[in-house]
Design a protein around this motif. Structure first.
Motif, PDB file in Angstrom:
ATOM      1  N   PRO A 211      37.522  53.671  33.400  1.00  0.00           N
ATOM      2  CA  PRO A 211      38.878  54.046  32.974  1.00  0.00           C
ATOM      3  C   PRO A 211      39.997  53.409  33.792  1.00  0.00           C
ATOM      4  N   GLN A 212      39.661  52.613  34.810  1.00  0.00           N
ATOM      5  CA  GLN A 212      40.694  52.088  35.696  1.00  0.00           C
ATOM      6  C   GLN A 212      41.624  51.117  34.958  1.00  0.00           C
ATOM      7  N   HIS A 213      42.917  51.358  35.076  1.00  0.00           N
ATOM      8  CA  HIS A 213      43.990  50.465  34.623  1.00  0.00           C
ATOM      9  C   HIS A 213      43.968  50.203  33.107  1.00  0.00           C
ATOM     10  N   THR A 214      43.423  51.121  32.325  1.00  0.00           N
ATOM     11  CA  THR A 214      43.406  50.885  30.878  1.00  0.00           C
ATOM     12  C   THR A 214      44.806  50.926  30.287  1.00  0.00           C
ATOM     13  N   SER A 215      45.696  51.728  30.882  1.00  0.00           N
ATOM     14  CA  SER A 215      47.065  51.808  30.366  1.00  0.00           C
ATOM     15  C   SER A 215      48.052  50.992  31.191  1.00  0.00           C
ATOM     16  N   GLN A 216      47.558  50.216  32.162  1.00  0.00           N
ATOM     17  CA  GLN A 216      48.421  49.377  32.992  1.00  0.00           C
ATOM     18  C   GLN A 216      48.167  47.890  32.796  1.00  0.00           C
ATOM     19  N   GLN A 217      47.164  47.550  32.000  1.00  0.00           N
ATOM     20  CA  GLN A 217      46.838  46.144  31.740  1.00  0.00           C
ATOM     21  C   GLN A 217      47.451  45.711  30.415  1.00  0.00           C
ATOM     22  N   CYS A 218      48.143  44.593  30.437  1.00  0.00           N
ATOM     23  CA  CYS A 218      48.785  44.094  29.222  1.00  0.00           C
ATOM     24  C   CYS A 218      47.732  43.537  28.267  1.00  0.00           C
ATOM     25  N   PRO A 219      47.684  43.983  27.017  1.00  0.00           N
ATOM     26  CA  PRO A 219      46.688  43.466  26.084  1.00  0.00           C
ATOM     27  C   PRO A 219      46.996  42.057  25.598  1.00  0.00           C
ATOM     28  N   GLU A 220      48.202  41.562  25.864  1.00  0.00           N
ATOM     29  CA  GLU A 220      48.584  40.225  25.407  1.00  0.00           C
ATOM     30  C   GLU A 220      48.304  39.160  26.459  1.00  0.00           C
ATOM     31  N   CYS A 221      48.785  39.382  27.695  1.00  0.00           N
ATOM     32  CA  CYS A 221      48.615  38.370  28.744  1.00  0.00           C
ATOM     33  C   CYS A 221      47.579  38.754  29.785  1.00  0.00           C
ATOM     34  N   GLY A 222      47.121  40.013  29.786  1.00  0.00           N
ATOM     35  CA  GLY A 222      46.107  40.444  30.737  1.00  0.00           C
ATOM     36  C   GLY A 222      46.639  40.820  32.105  1.00  0.00           C
ATOM     37  N   HIS A 223      47.954  40.820  32.310  1.00  0.00           N
ATOM     38  CA  HIS A 223      48.528  41.154  33.610  1.00  0.00           C
ATOM     39  C   HIS A 223      48.416  42.661  33.855  1.00  0.00           C
ATOM     40  N   THR A 224      47.944  43.039  35.050  1.00  0.00           N
ATOM     41  CA  THR A 224      47.765  44.439  35.415  1.00  0.00           C
ATOM     42  C   THR A 224      48.718  44.791  36.533  1.00  0.00           C
TER      43      THR A 224
ATOM     44  N   LEU B  43      55.833  54.776  27.200  1.00  0.00           N
ATOM     45  CA  LEU B  43      56.330  53.401  27.093  1.00  0.00           C
ATOM     46  C   LEU B  43      55.558  52.473  28.002  1.00  0.00           C
ATOM     47  N   PHE B  44      55.086  51.362  27.417  1.00  0.00           N
ATOM     48  CA  PHE B  44      54.451  50.286  28.176  1.00  0.00           C
ATOM     49  C   PHE B  44      55.329  49.049  28.045  1.00  0.00           C
ATOM     50  N   LEU B  45      55.676  48.459  29.186  1.00  0.00           N
ATOM     51  CA  LEU B  45      56.509  47.254  29.206  1.00  0.00           C
ATOM     52  C   LEU B  45      55.966  46.328  30.281  1.00  0.00           C
ATOM     53  N   CYS B  46      55.361  45.227  29.839  1.00  0.00           N
ATOM     54  CA  CYS B  46      54.744  44.285  30.766  1.00  0.00           C
ATOM     55  C   CYS B  46      55.831  43.567  31.571  1.00  0.00           C
ATOM     56  N   VAL B  47      55.674  43.580  32.892  1.00  0.00           N
ATOM     57  CA  VAL B  47      56.666  42.930  33.754  1.00  0.00           C
ATOM     58  C   VAL B  47      56.476  41.422  33.794  1.00  0.00           C
ATOM     59  N   ALA B  48      55.346  40.935  33.255  1.00  0.00           N
ATOM     60  CA  ALA B  48      55.077  39.498  33.287  1.00  0.00           C
ATOM     61  C   ALA B  48      55.535  38.803  32.010  1.00  0.00           C
ATOM     62  N   CYS B  49      55.103  39.339  30.854  1.00  0.00           N
ATOM     63  CA  CYS B  49      55.427  38.668  29.588  1.00  0.00           C
ATOM     64  C   CYS B  49      56.452  39.432  28.755  1.00  0.00           C
ATOM     65  N   GLY B  50      56.782  40.660  29.144  1.00  0.00           N
ATOM     66  CA  GLY B  50      57.767  41.436  28.419  1.00  0.00           C
ATOM     67  C   GLY B  50      57.240  42.146  27.192  1.00  0.00           C
ATOM     68  N   HIS B  51      55.925  42.178  26.995  1.00  0.00           N
ATOM     69  CA  HIS B  51      55.351  42.860  25.825  1.00  0.00           C
ATOM     70  C   HIS B  51      55.593  44.364  25.940  1.00  0.00           C
TER      71      HIS B  51
END
Length: 414
Positions: A331-344, A354-362
């Motif tokens: 279960p580690q980082h399932t809601s913190q990993q970006c499904p588009e770019c993979g950044h955790t 709300l999920f907002l990727c700090v790397a790609c902005g998804h």
């Protein structure tokens, strides 16, 4: 394919049969406590623990002795099964799967089991069941019992008696439907499902919250009564009935949800959640008191109210019955990993929803992101075990399991 299934019914015993049911349950509880006390005494004297065969010899002595000759009034097999339960409890303790066995109390988990199918007679046409030393018992025949009867368990709950008839039968190998689905379990949302194309949300039932005020009022009324008095017993029965209503509503909801998922998906991917650790008390000790105890208590209550462990157990065997598979992923980082770019990153989870990727902005719903990641991890787990099965699951096709493997959670976790 051999399927083991239990069919539970409420029985309607006569007055004499009710008296015998209470007596048999009490005798089984007495044998369990007496055997546990014997094992503790042998341990204190440095003697080896008795096994099941040794305890059965002691049971024969107790039945034929002068102190407890009334044990002969109960059937022998249920008393022996009680000793098997104690042996299993010790095995679970030594395997670190459970705590040390504890003495049983009257009114808590009263039950006994008939393991010999030759002594059991089932008359479904007339809605009755024959058990040794009880005779023919009427039961509420709400559905057909399928398969060959293997054993029967009699149990009490809130003043009512029930029978659970375990059967075995051969069924054709089922063909699963649908593809893979990722399931994220939560408190605000009971479950968020992602099948690769669309999202499905299951809202929490909230059975405990619905009855919480009524339960608290009944508990206050019981606290005002004289303990073990007649009015106290009535108030206690009222509290138990409310608890039973809460449990029945939760089980009904979980059964319907797990049945729908197993019937429409060939592969179910869930998180390997350690519910006992997640709901551990934060109270601490007098020397080191906990922090945010009140908030953690409310969170623990919300977690336990969902029934995540029971939901996973039901989904496991129902997926097997439907020909599918269940995969538990870390279960580690399932809601913190970006499904588009993979950044955790922990900062990717802005709020509860709300999920907002700090790397790609998804940007996406956080629970949906977790369900997507759980599904991808589950597919990768199968890919590492069997490339052909992985390809079939991705395409939505169906294939039989590889040689030497079995459907179910234990096989897929290795």
């Amino acid at each position: 394919m051999l399927r083991r299934q239990a069919f539970k019914f409420r029985i309607e015993p006569t007055g004499e049969q009710q008296r015998k049911l209470r007596q048999f349950a009490g005798m089984c509880r007495f044998v369990f406590n007496k055997a546990l006390a014997l094992q503790k005494e042998r341990y204190e004297h440095g003697e080896k623990k008795l096994g099941y065969a040794g305890l059965c010899k002691r049971l024969t002595e107790w039945r034929n002795g002068t102190e407890t000759p009334w044990l002969k009034d109960a059937p022998t097999h249920p008393l022996q099964q009680t000793l098997k339960d104690l042996e299993r409890a010790y095995a679970n303790f030594f395997a670190q799967r459970a705590d040390f066995p504890r003495f049983k109390k009257k009114g808590q988990g009263d039950s006994f089991r008939y393991p010999d199918p030759n002594q059991i007679k089932l008359d479904q046409a007339n809605g009755r069941l024959f058990l040794p030393k009880l005779g023919w018992l009427r039961y509420r025949n709400s559905r057909e019992v399928l398969g060959e009867v293997r054993q029967v368990t009699v149990s009490a709950s809130c003043g009512k008696w029930f029978v659970s008839i375990q059967t075995e039968r051969e069924v054709a190998q089922p063909i699963p439907n649908g593809g893979a689905v990722g399931i994220d379990l939560g408190v605000v949302r009971f479950a968020t499902l992602w099948d690769g194309h669309k999202e499905t949300v299951l809202e929490p039932l909230g059975s405990f919250a619905r009855h919480q005020q009524r339960l608290a009022r009944a508990q206050r009324q019981m606290a005002r009564k004289t303990k073990f008095g007649r009015n106290w017993l009535k108030a206690k029965a009222r509290v138990r009935r409310i608890h039973r209503q809460i449990v029945n509503a939760r089980h009904d909801y979980l059964h319907k949800a797990s049945h729908a998922i197993s019937k429409s998906h060939a592969l179910a991917c869930v998180e390997d959640l350690q519910v006992s650790n997640m709901s551990r008390s934060a109270k601490g000790s007098a020397e080191q008191p906990g922090r945010n105890v009140r908030q953690k208590t409310g969170l623990n209550r919300s977690i336990l109210e969902q029934g995540w462990g029971e939901f996973r157990r039901q989904l496991d065997y129902k997926a097997q019955w439907a020909g599918g598979w269940l995969v538990a992923v870390p279960p580690q980082h399932t809601s913190q990993q970006c499904p588009e770019c993979g950044h955790t990153d922990a900062d990717n989870r802005q709020t509860q929803s709300l999920f907002l990727c700090v790397a790609c902005g998804h940007s996406e719903n956080a629970d949906r992101v977790a369900a997507r990641n759980i599904r991808e991890r589950g597919l990768k787990t199968l890919e590492g075990q069997d490339d052909a099965r992985f390809a079939c699951e991705v395409s939505g096709a169906v294939m039989p399991p590889a040689a030497g493997t079995h459907r179910g959670e234990s096989a897929l976790l290795g």
